[in-house]
Write an enzyme that holds these catalytic residues in place. Structure first.
Site, mmCIF file in Angstrom:
data_model
loop_
_atom_site.group_PDB
_atom_site.id
_atom_site.type_symbol
_atom_site.label_atom_id
_atom_site.label_comp_id
_atom_site.label_asym_id
_atom_site.label_seq_id
_atom_site.Cartn_x
_atom_site.Cartn_y
_atom_site.Cartn_z
ATOM 1 N N HIS A 1 0.800 -1.230 0.000
ATOM 2 C CA HIS A 1 0.000 0.000 0.000
ATOM 3 C C HIS A 1 0.828 1.272 0.000
ATOM 4 C CE1 HIS A 1 1.005 0.065 4.261
ATOM 5 N NE2 HIS A 1 0.712 1.342 4.233
HETATM 6 C C1 UD1 Z 1 -2.036 5.997 5.210
HETATM 7 C C2 UD1 Z 1 -0.748 6.607 5.749
HETATM 8 C C3 UD1 Z 1 0.366 5.566 5.712
HETATM 9 C C4 UD1 Z 1 -0.057 4.297 6.428
HETATM 10 C C5 UD1 Z 1 -1.388 3.815 5.891
HETATM 11 C C6 UD1 Z 1 -1.877 2.624 6.702
HETATM 12 C C7 UD1 Z 1 -0.387 9.010 5.335
HETATM 13 C C8 UD1 Z 1 0.305 10.005 4.495
HETATM 14 N N1 UD1 Z 1 -0.310 7.736 4.932
HETATM 15 O O1 UD1 Z 1 -1.796 5.655 3.860
HETATM 16 O O2 UD1 Z 1 1.518 6.093 6.344
HETATM 17 O O3 UD1 Z 1 0.929 3.319 6.225
HETATM 18 O O4 UD1 Z 1 -2.364 4.847 5.978
HETATM 19 O O5 UD1 Z 1 -2.764 1.837 5.975
HETATM 20 O O6 UD1 Z 1 -0.981 9.373 6.324
HETATM 21 N N2 UD1 Z 1 -9.263 4.771 1.338
HETATM 22 C C9 UD1 Z 1 -10.489 4.164 1.235
HETATM 23 N N3 UD1 Z 1 -11.030 3.647 2.371
HETATM 24 C C10 UD1 Z 1 -10.415 3.722 3.582
HETATM 25 C C11 UD1 Z 1 -9.170 4.328 3.663
HETATM 26 C C12 UD1 Z 1 -8.590 4.855 2.526
HETATM 27 O O7 UD1 Z 1 -11.071 4.082 0.165
HETATM 28 O O8 UD1 Z 1 -11.000 3.270 4.581
HETATM 29 C C13 UD1 Z 1 -8.678 5.383 0.138
HETATM 30 C C14 UD1 Z 1 -8.640 6.916 0.296
HETATM 31 O O9 UD1 Z 1 -9.820 7.502 -0.106
HETATM 32 C C15 UD1 Z 1 -7.479 7.286 -0.567
HETATM 33 C C16 UD1 Z 1 -6.548 6.071 -0.454
HETATM 34 O O10 UD1 Z 1 -7.332 5.004 0.023
HETATM 35 O O11 UD1 Z 1 -7.875 7.431 -1.895
HETATM 36 C C17 UD1 Z 1 -5.385 6.323 0.442
HETATM 37 O O12 UD1 Z 1 -5.785 6.680 1.770
HETATM 38 P P1 UD1 Z 1 -4.839 7.628 2.670
HETATM 39 O O13 UD1 Z 1 -5.335 7.614 4.069
HETATM 40 O O14 UD1 Z 1 -4.642 8.933 2.019
HETATM 41 O O15 UD1 Z 1 -3.430 6.946 2.597
HETATM 42 P P2 UD1 Z 1 -2.991 5.425 2.860
HETATM 43 O O16 UD1 Z 1 -2.359 4.922 1.619
HETATM 44 O O17 UD1 Z 1 -4.091 4.664 3.446
HETATM 45 N N1 UDP Z 2 -3.846 -5.416 8.985
HETATM 46 C C1 UDP Z 2 -5.143 -5.857 9.172
HETATM 47 N N2 UDP Z 2 -5.853 -6.294 8.085
HETATM 48 C C2 UDP Z 2 -5.326 -6.308 6.831
HETATM 49 C C3 UDP Z 2 -3.986 -5.858 6.657
HETATM 50 C C4 UDP Z 2 -3.275 -5.409 7.760
HETATM 51 O O1 UDP Z 2 -5.639 -5.865 10.303
HETATM 52 O O2 UDP Z 2 -6.027 -6.706 5.895
HETATM 53 C C5 UDP Z 2 -3.104 -4.896 10.154
HETATM 54 C C6 UDP Z 2 -1.795 -5.568 10.435
HETATM 55 O O3 UDP Z 2 -1.967 -6.624 11.345
HETATM 56 C C7 UDP Z 2 -0.942 -4.452 11.023
HETATM 57 C C8 UDP Z 2 -1.540 -3.185 10.471
HETATM 58 O O4 UDP Z 2 -2.778 -3.549 9.877
HETATM 59 O O5 UDP Z 2 -1.078 -4.434 12.441
HETATM 60 C C9 UDP Z 2 -0.630 -2.597 9.437
HETATM 61 O O6 UDP Z 2 -1.253 -1.542 8.795
HETATM 62 P P1 UDP Z 2 -0.805 -1.007 7.384
HETATM 63 O O7 UDP Z 2 0.019 -2.029 6.688
HETATM 64 O O8 UDP Z 2 -2.006 -0.504 6.738
HETATM 65 O O9 UDP Z 2 0.062 0.282 7.785
HETATM 66 P P2 UDP Z 2 1.594 0.548 8.149
HETATM 67 O O10 UDP Z 2 1.967 -0.332 9.276
HETATM 68 O O11 UDP Z 2 2.405 0.308 6.910
HETATM 69 O O12 UDP Z 2 1.597 1.988 8.477
#
Ligand code: UD1
Ligand code: UDP
Length: 356
Positions: free
Chosen positions: A203
């Site tokens: 991601h």
């Molecule tokens: C964010 C964090 C990243 C973290 C990740 C965990 C920032 C800059 N990035 O990245 O550090 O590792 O969360 O997963 O804060 N979206 C949905 N549904 C959701 C959530 C997100 O559709 O429930 C979509 C959003 O609309 C957007 C994209 O996913 O288009 C990215 O979401 P965003 O929160 O901006 O960044 P992440 O890639 O999730």
């Molecule tokens: N995780 C989860 N369901 C999923 C994928 C990840 O519960 O389908 C959990 C995982 O156990 C971990 C956390 O989400 O604790 C990691 O989040 P993510 O990879 O989104 O973010 P990051 O750690 O890179 O910021």
């Protein structure tokens, strides 16, 4: 003493879950939870509140999407307002997301002390939004809770020893969480019975938003699935969107993002983990599974140094070769790197000793 916790993204719900329990157990501490709404799908947010017993947020915003500036700016405005109304004694933030920076910045400007959980981590890649968020947050924090000795040493190199801020090694709250919930793990029904599989997650913006990197990762995972071992990929919404936009086709077993208890079952049952996630690369280690880390740098360098994880970037050949090699690796965790499940109690005790 009132702690305001600002969370918004999936990993923060998991980290805050165990700390929130420790706060509730500690006399004299009271917590107000603010959810920015950065993650909002039920399987990216509500499921973690349900499964981890995290209290319902006292304030729930609906701030997601848009540019980084827009998202962070909107968060700042709304967090500032609830600091004004709820008057916390301390602001607590986790990790390195936009919600982290917004919580820390809003508090610091209002002279509310900031506690940062997962302080001191660095990738040294300033192109990552997370690197910017964590450096800025550390620099306006009053108490920096470090998950590793590497993080403590890094802050020392950055001159934190000479600042009034307090730097403490506490261990990793994600290990506390894994240990607390491992026995409750439940395999997602759609992949029940699958054995000897690769658990994959992707991601990171540095992978999903760079077309050639995303194409290489998709190609590599398809090859692993066909030639090495079945791949199960709970697909993050960002990645789903970018793969569709790029017209790429995944041939692995994709499932929707799963709850934490389901993810723990996947970690327990898999043969190895291929990921670009910060949290998942450590969880692989907690469950003694080898990790193939699809990034050019990692903040968790100790796991590369001890051989548990290998960094492969977005190089398709390396991803396939290292995945094949990792199938035969044995990993041991003696609990010494990440505190063995003691981090959240250390944090609650330290907050009480420092601010009460
Ligand atoms: C964010 C964090 C990243 C973290 C990740 C965990 C920032 C800059 N990035 O990245 O550090 O590792 O969360 O997963 O804060 N979206 C949905 N549904 C959701 C959530 C997100 O559709 O429930 C979509 C959003 O609309 C957007 C994209 O996913 O288009 C990215 O979401 P965003 O929160 O901006 O960044 P992440 O890639 O999730
Ligand atoms: N995780 C989860 N369901 C999923 C994928 C990840 O519960 O389908 C959990 C995982 O156990 C971990 C956390 O989400 O604790 C990691 O989040 P993510 O990879 O989104 O973010 P990051 O750690 O890179 O910021």
């Amino acid at each position: 003493m009132r702690i305001m916790t600002v969370i918004g993204a999936r990993p923060q719900f998991i980290k805050a879950g165990v700390v929130s329990r420790a706060i509730a157990r500690t006399e004299g501490l009271d917590e107000v939870i603010v959810h920015t709404g950065q993650h909002f799908d039920a399987n990216m947010s509500q499921v973690f509140f349900d499964q981890l017993g995290l209290p319902k947020p006292d304030h729930l915003f609906d701030i997601n999407g848009g540019s980084h500036g827009e998202m962070t700016g909107r968060m700042l405005t709304q967090i500032e307002a609830v600091i004004g109304s709820d008057k916390p004694d301390v602001m607590m933030v986790y990790g390195d997301t936009n919600s982290t920076l917004a919580g820390a910045l809003a508090a610091a400007k209002l002279h509310v002390p900031v506690a940062h959980v997962e302080a001191g981590l660095r990738s040294f890649n300033m192109k990552m939004p997370e690197e910017i968020n964590r450096i800025l947050t550390d620099n306006i924090s009053d108490i920096l809770f470090c998950p590793t000795q590497v993080a403590v040493d890094q802050l020392s190199r950055e001159g934190f020893d000479q600042k009034p801020a307090k730097v403490e090694w506490v261990g990793d709250v994600m290990q506390d969480s894994a240990l607390t919930f491992a026995d409750m793990a439940q395999m997602p029904s759609e992949v029940a019975g699958q054995t000897r599989f690769v658990l994959a997650t992707v991601h990171r913006a540095e992978n999903t938003d760079v077309p050639e990197r995303l194409a290489a990762i998709v190609h590599a995972l398809n090859t692993v699935h066909r030639d090495v071992a079945p791949v199960i990929l709970p697909l993050h919404p960002r990645t789903k969107k970018m793969i569709a936009q790029a017209g790429l086709s995944l041939e692995v077993r994709t499932i929707d993002p799963v709850g934490y208890l389901e993810f723990l079952a996947l970690l327990k049952d898999c043969a190895l983990v291929a990921t670009d996630s910060g949290g998942v690369q450590k969880e692989a280690f907690f469950f003694t599974k080898p990790g193939v880390v699809m990034r050019d740098q990692t903040e968790w360098t100790e796991l590369v140094e001890n051989g548990a994880n290998v960094l492969v970037g977005a190089d398709a050949e390396q991803i396939v070769a290292e995945t094949r090699a990792a199938l035969n690796k044995t990993i041991m965790d003696d609990g010494s790197l990440y505190g063995g499940g003691t981090a959240s109690n250390r944090i609650a005790n330290s907050l009480k000793a420092t601010f009460f």
